[in-house]
Design a protein around this motif. Sequence first.
Motif: not given
Length: 332
Positions: A155-160, A164-166, A200-201
Amino acid sequence: MINIKNKASQNKNFQKDTSQSSNTARAIIINVDDLGLSSAVNDAVIRLAERGRIGASSYMVGGQITDSDISTLTDLKVDIGLHLDLTGVFPSALRGSLKSLVISSYLRRLNATQVSDIIRRQLDGFEDTFGRSPVFVDGHQHIHQFPIIRQSLIKELSARYSEEAQHSISARTTTPLVNDLKSWIIYGLGGHAWRKLCAESHITTNDYFGGVYGFDADFQQLAALWESWLTNAPRTPYLAPAMLTPTFGIEALGTYAQYGSTTPPIHSVPNALPSHLTTTLIMCHPAVPATNWQDDIKAAREREYEWLMSHKFEQLLEEYDVRLIRWSDIVS
């Protein structure tokens, strides 16, 4: 799926599969854990990177690292990731033993808000230290894949990070490379669920995971362990073997240069990678010998360093057609 040998077969002397062609290599990420734990660990990462033996390391926020070390690691193009920590050096209200964390996670007693706050603080600390986001994430004692922690981390990686960066961030998964009890225990503590969350992410992961042992091996036993890991690592078609190339001149002592004037084939690095790699991550925990610090596995760390710096280790990489890659080579 890779054909995993049973434990009894791992104790045999492994023979190289000579039926494989020279353009069917094993794609291996050698990842040094615990960067920042001590100057001895940091020095080991740098010296191994200078020799082209490793291309990635996981940093513990709350540890120590100098600006000079960071500059050298940048010059050497070592991929640095976040070694998420709830059982080591990072101070927090949740810090405790691995056993207590496992129990709290699986009984769902961890406070998700507290966990998310710690994750944010460690990502902030990483970015403040290195001036950029981590190339990948993993966990000290594999805590990143535990219940509540894994959901909070995703959740934090997705929000932060932006979408593109993910896609430029990878994550360690623990699918066992060899069929030993400790590897399956680690994987059983959330490995499948973590891999599913990463998929999934759209977060790139390694395919297989090695480097697991009891930290009680001597030099010869380490050699046998590494041979078993490399034997079991799957091959990728159209992939030529190669060591990582140092980015600047290094002393001949302790490198392949002292063993002859002809560069072995493993050092002839091809320019391109196949579009589909089957990747194996092998974790390690080396430290240069030093008397100014202590750690529960300090002696094992120093033996690992001796092995990884040895000519015998380099010969093994060449013998098993290893292509050393970085996390940044496999991002989608």
